[in-house]
Design an enzyme around this catalytic site. Structure first.
Site, PDB file in Angstrom:
ATOM      1  N   ASP A   1       1.302  -3.108  12.270  1.00 25.22           N
ATOM      2  CA  ASP A   1       1.551  -3.541  10.888  1.00 25.22           C
ATOM      3  C   ASP A   1       1.863  -5.038  10.899  1.00 25.22           C
ATOM      4  OD1 ASP A   1       3.019  -4.258   8.490  1.00 25.22           O
ATOM      5  OD2 ASP A   1       3.075  -2.109   8.041  1.00 25.22           O
TER       6      ASP A   1
ATOM      7  N   ASP B   1       5.290  -6.043   9.339  1.00 27.14           N
ATOM      8  CA  ASP B   1       6.437  -5.676  10.178  1.00 27.14           C
ATOM      9  C   ASP B   1       6.524  -6.569  11.409  1.00 27.14           C
ATOM     10  OD1 ASP B   1       7.074  -3.674   8.422  1.00 27.14           O
ATOM     11  OD2 ASP B   1       6.278  -2.039   9.649  1.00 27.14           O
TER      12      ASP B   1
ATOM     13  N   THR C   1      -0.883   7.639  -0.810  1.00 29.64           N
ATOM     14  CA  THR C   1      -2.205   7.539  -1.464  1.00 29.64           C
ATOM     15  C   THR C   1      -3.066   6.435  -0.851  1.00 29.64           C
ATOM     16  OG1 THR C   1      -1.429   5.900  -3.054  1.00 29.64           O
ATOM     17  CG2 THR C   1      -1.171   8.222  -3.668  1.00 29.64           C
TER      18      THR C   1
ATOM     19  N   ARG D   1       0.841  -1.176   0.000  1.00 27.53           N
ATOM     20  CA  ARG D   1       0.000   0.000   0.000  1.00 27.53           C
ATOM     21  C   ARG D   1       0.884   1.236   0.000  1.00 27.53           C
ATOM     22  NH1 ARG D   1      -4.393   0.970   4.607  1.00 27.53           N
ATOM     23  NH2 ARG D   1      -2.501   1.311   5.771  1.00 27.53           N
TER      24      ARG D   1
HETATM   25  C1  PRP Z   1      -1.282  -4.441   4.385  1.00 28.74           C
HETATM   26  C2  PRP Z   1      -2.160  -5.665   4.478  1.00 28.74           C
HETATM   27  C3  PRP Z   1      -3.007  -5.581   3.250  1.00 28.74           C
HETATM   28  C4  PRP Z   1      -3.163  -4.099   3.063  1.00 28.74           C
HETATM   29  C5  PRP Z   1      -4.501  -3.689   3.579  1.00 28.74           C
HETATM   30  O1  PRP Z   1      -0.209  -4.676   3.557  1.00 28.74           O
HETATM   31  O2  PRP Z   1      -1.449  -6.856   4.585  1.00 28.74           O
HETATM   32  O3  PRP Z   1      -2.429  -6.190   2.114  1.00 28.74           O
HETATM   33  O4  PRP Z   1      -2.129  -3.449   3.827  1.00 28.74           O
HETATM   34  O5  PRP Z   1      -4.725  -2.345   3.334  1.00 28.74           O
HETATM   35  P1  PRP Z   1      -5.901  -1.831   2.413  1.00 28.74           P
HETATM   36  O6  PRP Z   1      -7.127  -2.595   2.806  1.00 28.74           O
HETATM   37  O7  PRP Z   1      -5.992  -0.382   2.771  1.00 28.74           O
HETATM   38  O8  PRP Z   1      -5.514  -2.048   0.988  1.00 28.74           O
HETATM   39  P2  PRP Z   1       1.012  -3.630   3.435  1.00 28.74           P
HETATM   40  O9  PRP Z   1       0.766  -2.626   2.374  1.00 28.74           O
HETATM   41  O10 PRP Z   1       1.326  -3.097   4.786  1.00 28.74           O
HETATM   42  O11 PRP Z   1       2.191  -4.534   2.899  1.00 28.74           O
HETATM   43  P3  PRP Z   1       2.987  -5.701   3.618  1.00 28.74           P
HETATM   44  O12 PRP Z   1       2.023  -6.852   3.750  1.00 28.74           O
HETATM   45  O13 PRP Z   1       4.072  -5.978   2.657  1.00 28.74           O
HETATM   46  O14 PRP Z   1       3.475  -5.224   4.946  1.00 28.74           O
END
Ligand code: PRP
Length: 207
Positions: free
Chosen positions: A199, A202, A107, A103
């Site tokens: 997170d 993380d 944005t 994400r």
């Molecule tokens: C997190 C999570 C989802 C997303 C959810 O991933 O695992 O994929 O965010 O957010 P949304 O519903 O607003 O789209 P992240 O972007 O943190 O990546 P990562 O899993 O690599 O840490």
């Protein structure tokens, strides 16, 4: 109309509480994710198709069942990886299709960086694994990709969600049931689920 299933199982609630705890270390966090994925996947597969089957026990014949459907599992990298191992223990014959999305911090839109979906499939049912349903952007994008390759029966298995993400997903794909351990209060100003668990990527991978 989307069906939303929030697990009421005491073991799910117990393990989720440990998962949320900021003092839970990476190793315990991964183990809890693995266990929660098994419990939620158990709930999400209650309607898979089985055929009658006779089996010989040491004492004679018994009538039983054989699960017939070919199931695909789609872990959304990175955080969904923590749910995969448990689900593969439960469903050893699944096909696994990895999708990489992160994400964008400003944005909040999902950015795809990896896609191992086949071009076409005859698979009957697909289970998406991603612990966090925040704005819903990543879930909607993943389901769009799956429908493009011809999967028409899809289930979303997460751990926690914000109401905003559930609304977005159910409006975009009302045919996809959602399985969760908790529906949390809200998203905060930077798009994190509150109270949430931080997170999930993380906390699993120590970054
Ligand atoms: C997190 C999570 C989802 C997303 C959810 O991933 O695992 O994929 O965010 O957010 P949304 O519903 O607003 O789209 P992240 O972007 O943190 O990546 P990562 O899993 O690599 O840490």
């Amino acid at each position: 109309m989307t069906s939303l299933h929030v697990s009421q199982h005491p073991l799910v609630q117990h393990k989720l509480t440990l998962l949320r705890d900021k003092n839970t270390d990476h190793r315990s966090f991964r183990e809890l994710m693995r266990e929660l994925a098994i419990l939620l996947c158990y709930e999400a597969t209650q309607d898979i198709h089985v055929e009658p089957k006779i089996v010989e026990t040491p004492m004679g014949s018994a009538s039983g069942y054989k699960a017939e459907e070919t199931i695909g599992v789609v872990p959304v990298l990175r955080a969904g990886l923590g749910m995969l191992e448990g689900v593969m223990q439960l469903l050893p014959n699944v096909q696994v299709w990895h999708i990489g999305l992160y994400r964008d911090e400003k944005t909040l839109l999902p950015v795809q960086y990896y896609n191992r979906l086949p071009e076409k499939t005859s698979i009957q049912i697909c289970i998406i694994l991603d612990p966090m349903l925040a704005t819903g952007g990543s879930a909607v994008a993943t389901i769009d990709l799956l429908k493009n390759v011809g999967v028409d029966r899809i289930k979303y298995v997460g751990l926690i969600a914000a109401p905003e993400g559930v609304d977005r997903l159910s409006q975009a794909h009302p045919d996809v049931p959602i399985y969760l351990a908790s529906l949390d209060e809200r998203l905060n100003e930077v798009g994190f689920i509150v109270p949430g668990l931080g997170d999930a990527g993380d906390r699993q991978f120590g970054t």
